[in-house]
Scaffold this active site. Structure first.
Site, PDB file in Angstrom:
ATOM      1  N   HIS A  93       1.857  -0.887  -2.724  1.00 24.82           N
ATOM      2  CA  HIS A  93       3.144  -1.094  -2.042  1.00 24.82           C
ATOM      3  C   HIS A  93       4.159  -1.619  -3.058  1.00 24.82           C
ATOM      4  O   HIS A  93       3.806  -2.401  -3.942  1.00 24.82           O
ATOM      5  CB  HIS A  93       2.971  -2.085  -0.888  1.00 24.82           C
ATOM      6  CG  HIS A  93       4.163  -2.100   0.021  1.00 24.82           C
ATOM      7  ND1 HIS A  93       5.318  -2.759  -0.299  1.00 24.82           N
ATOM      8  CD2 HIS A  93       4.383  -1.499   1.212  1.00 24.82           C
ATOM      9  CE1 HIS A  93       6.202  -2.567   0.672  1.00 24.82           C
ATOM     10  NE2 HIS A  93       5.656  -1.807   1.606  1.00 24.82           N
ATOM     11  N   GLU A 165       7.550   5.779  -0.136  1.00 23.15           N
ATOM     12  CA  GLU A 165       8.393   4.670   0.289  1.00 23.15           C
ATOM     13  C   GLU A 165       9.422   4.372  -0.808  1.00 23.15           C
ATOM     14  O   GLU A 165       9.140   3.579  -1.724  1.00 23.15           O
ATOM     15  CB  GLU A 165       7.542   3.420   0.533  1.00 23.15           C
ATOM     16  CG  GLU A 165       6.649   3.512   1.736  1.00 23.15           C
ATOM     17  CD  GLU A 165       6.480   2.166   2.420  1.00 23.15           C
ATOM     18  OE1 GLU A 165       6.571   2.114   3.642  1.00 23.15           O
ATOM     19  OE2 GLU A 165       6.280   1.150   1.722  1.00 23.15           O
TER      20      GLU A 165
HETATM   21  P1  13P Z   1      10.643  -1.439   6.697  1.00 22.80           P
HETATM   22  O1  13P Z   1      10.253  -0.480   7.787  1.00 22.80           O
HETATM   23  O2  13P Z   1      10.833  -2.838   7.213  1.00 22.80           O
HETATM   24  O3  13P Z   1      11.789  -0.912   5.885  1.00 22.80           O
HETATM   25  O4  13P Z   1       9.397  -1.541   5.709  1.00 22.80           O
HETATM   26  C1  13P Z   1       8.792  -0.381   5.263  1.00 22.80           C
HETATM   27  C2  13P Z   1       7.571  -0.729   4.520  1.00 22.80           C
HETATM   28  O5  13P Z   1       7.631  -1.301   3.451  1.00 22.80           O
HETATM   29  C3  13P Z   1       6.276  -0.396   5.137  1.00 22.80           C
HETATM   30  O6  13P Z   1       5.241  -0.532   4.228  1.00 22.80           O
END
Ligand code: 13P
Length: 249
Positions: A93, A165
């Site tokens: 992450h 992400e």
């Molecule tokens: P948000 O949905 O709060 O932007 O976070 C996304 C995330 O990092 C999920 O792993």
């Protein structure tokens, strides 16, 4: 095919809050449209497992140590995660890459240790705003994927899910566009094709994550090449997340 909906609670929710949340979610989740995985903090895994047992909902952790066991004060091993009912673990992450300085080499080791212990991995990749603005998205995603998945056998890839992400979209309210997501999904599948096989590039499950909410999730999860979503903030609101999990197309 059902969409895959993953909740990353990050460092939120104490045990009492978790109890209320899972009681309500399990009672109201219909399970017709989505496969759901919850990734609560370590301390809630056992409790979540108690509530989720006997349901189709799966459990995952948010992090794992790369070693099997030993003198690593404060760390949690893959074997421990399995023993409390986790089947998945989020690895790489951007918050761990940036705030805890995790390198691609370390991420690669964490993936290998997790797979060896029978945990499935949700590998996160994504570029920063600076990378995006300087046209480096493709290069960054390729580098992350090639280093993070280095040395894996093709059959091991069946236990890996990849989440795109973009760092600039996480927790900012500034989600990626469907066009951005479709472009990166293509890049990811191309890298998997080149490093593994055509079959692997077709079969691998891809998620989008970053400021998903009740208004934008249908469009973003409907992007070509995307199989589901990784939800942060909105997943903490049980009514909103139930609505998403019960209504996704
Ligand atoms: P948000 O949905 O709060 O932007 O976070 C996304 C995330 O990092 C999920 O792993």
């Amino acid at each position: 095919m059902k969409k895959l909906i993953v909740a990353n609670f990050k460092m939120n929710q104490n045990l009492n809050e978790a109890k209320q949340y899972f009681t309500k979610f399990v009672a109201n989740f219909k399970g017709e449209r989505a496969n759901v995985i919850f990734c609560p903090p370590f301390v809630s895994l056992s409790l979540a497992n108690y509530f989720l047992q006997g349901t189709p909902i799966k459990l995952g952790a948010q992090n794992v140590n790369e070693e099997e066991a030993g003198a690593y004060t404060g760390e949690i091993s893959a074997n421990m995660l399995k023993s409390v009912g986790a089947e998945y673990v989020i690895i790489g992450h951007s918050e761990r890459r940036n705030k805890f300085k995790e390198s691609d080499k370390l991420i690669n080791k964490k993936i290998k240790t997790s797979l060896k212990n029978g945990l499935k991995c949700i590998l996160c990749v994504g570029e920063s705003a600076i990378d995006k603005n300087s046209g480096k998205t493709s290069e960054i995603i390729r580098k992350q994927l090639e280093e993070d998945l280095k040395g894996l056998y093709e059959n091991e890839l069946e236990s890996v899910i990849i989440a795109y992400e973009p760092i600039w979209a996480i927790g900012t309210g500034n989600n990626a566009s469907v066009k951005d997501v479709e472009m990166v999904a293509k890049i990811i599948r191309k890298v998997i094709y080149e490093n593994f096989s055509e079959k692997a590039s077709r079969d691998i499950q891809l998620l989008y994550g970053g400021s998903l909410n009740e208004k934008n999730y249908q469009a973003l999860l409907g992007s070509n090449g995307i199989d589901g979503g990784l939800f942060g903030g909105v997943s903490l609101k049980v009514d909103s997340f139930l609505n998403i999990a019960n209504s996704v197309r």
